[in-house]
Scaffold this active site. Sequence first.
Site, mmCIF file in Angstrom:
data_model
loop_
_atom_site.group_PDB
_atom_site.id
_atom_site.type_symbol
_atom_site.label_atom_id
_atom_site.label_comp_id
_atom_site.label_asym_id
_atom_site.label_seq_id
_atom_site.Cartn_x
_atom_site.Cartn_y
_atom_site.Cartn_z
ATOM 1 N N GLU A 1 0.871 -1.178 0.000
ATOM 2 C CA GLU A 1 0.000 0.000 0.000
ATOM 3 C C GLU A 1 0.911 1.232 0.000
ATOM 4 O O GLU A 1 1.474 1.606 1.018
ATOM 5 C CB GLU A 1 -0.915 -0.018 1.222
ATOM 6 C CG GLU A 1 -1.933 1.097 1.241
ATOM 7 C CD GLU A 1 -2.913 0.982 2.403
ATOM 8 O OE1 GLU A 1 -3.943 1.677 2.382
ATOM 9 O OE2 GLU A 1 -2.643 0.187 3.338
ATOM 10 N N ASP B 1 -13.600 -9.472 1.154
ATOM 11 C CA ASP B 1 -12.437 -9.692 2.018
ATOM 12 C C ASP B 1 -12.494 -11.131 2.525
ATOM 13 O O ASP B 1 -12.703 -12.054 1.744
ATOM 14 C CB ASP B 1 -12.433 -8.664 3.156
ATOM 15 C CG ASP B 1 -11.036 -8.366 3.675
ATOM 16 O OD1 ASP B 1 -10.255 -9.313 3.874
ATOM 17 O OD2 ASP B 1 -10.718 -7.193 3.908
#
Length: 339
Positions: free
Chosen positions: A160, A246
Site C-alpha cells: 500500500e 475480504d
Amino acid sequence: MMEISTITRRRVNTSTRSVFFFSFPSFENVTGKKMGPTLRQVVEPVTLGEGPHWDAEEQALYFISTNDYTINKYVPASGKHTTSKLDGRTTFIIPIEGKRCHFVVGLERKVVEVRWAGEDGGASLLRTIVEVDQEYPDNRFNDAKADPRGRLFAGTMGAEYEPGKFHLKRGSLYRIDPDGKVHKLEDNIDISNGMCWDVGRAAFYFADSFEYAIRRYDYNVHTGDISANPKIIFKYKDHRLEGIPDGMTIDTDGNLWVANFDGHRVLKIDPRTGSLLEKIRIPALQVTSVTFGGPALEDLYVTSACVNRGVEQTPPAGSTFVLTNLGVKGYPNLSVKMN
C-alpha cells in the site's frame, strides 16, 4: 434477499472495556424460517483486525492486528482478550496440529513458527518456515487457511504505497505442504482473500479483492490441486454492491459468508446460483473477515478495521463482533500440519 439493519444499540461498561449490543428485527429467510440475529461487540478496537481462527479445543478465537504487529486471543467464557507483539506486520495465526501453543503466523513475506501460551506478551519466534515473493520485497502475506488435509493455503498482496492505493498484480496464492514444499497456485493477484472449501462439491472458493468477485476452483482433496476449471461465480457489480470482498467462510448448507470491506456488511451468498441471500449491516465500514465459532459452531465472529484513509474511523470500528441466532452452522477451523 433480505437486508438486515440495526435498530437499537446498548452500551455496557465493564472494568476492562466497553461492550456494545446490537439487535435486529426478525426477518424471514428463503426457507420461511424466522430468525432474530443479534450482533455483539466482544473485543475492543484494534487498527486492522484480520484472520479470525476458532480453536474448538480451547474454545477460543485467535486473530491478528496487522498494523499493530500483534497476535490476539479472545476467550468468550471469560471475556479475556490477550495480545503479544511481533517484529513486523502480522497477517494470520493458525495452530499447528499436535504442537500445543505453537502456531504458523504470517509475518511480512514469511511464514514463521511462533510459540505463545496465550497470555499478554511472551510470544517467541522459533523459525522461518518459508519466505516468498523475493522479487517484491514490499509485499506481504494477507489471508491464509488450513485446507481439509492440513495444508497451508496462503496468499500475498502488493504494498500500500498511499492510503487505499496498492501495487496491483504483484500477489500470489501458495500452498505449503506439511513437508515444507511450496507450490505457487496463482499469480498476478491484487489482494489474496477468502479461501474456503466445500469438500462434498469438490470446490475451493477464493477472492482477489480488486476483481470485485468470488472465484470457484475444482478442488482435489487428495492432492490439494486447484488447477481445474476456475470460474467467477459472483460479481459485485451484478448486485450493485459497494466495497470489496475480504475474508470468507462457508456454512454446512454450502453458502458463503463474506466480509464486505468498505461496505459495512457481511454478505451471505449461494455460490451454486450466484444469488445474494442476505446483507447484514455491521457498525464498522471496514469489515475484514469472518469465521464460525462457539460450542456448536453457530456463532459468526466478525473482525474489522479502523484504518484512517482520509476519513477517521470511530469506535466501534476496529472491534471484533459476534453474530448469533443466524440459524446456520459452520465447519471447524482446521490446524496446519507442519513437519
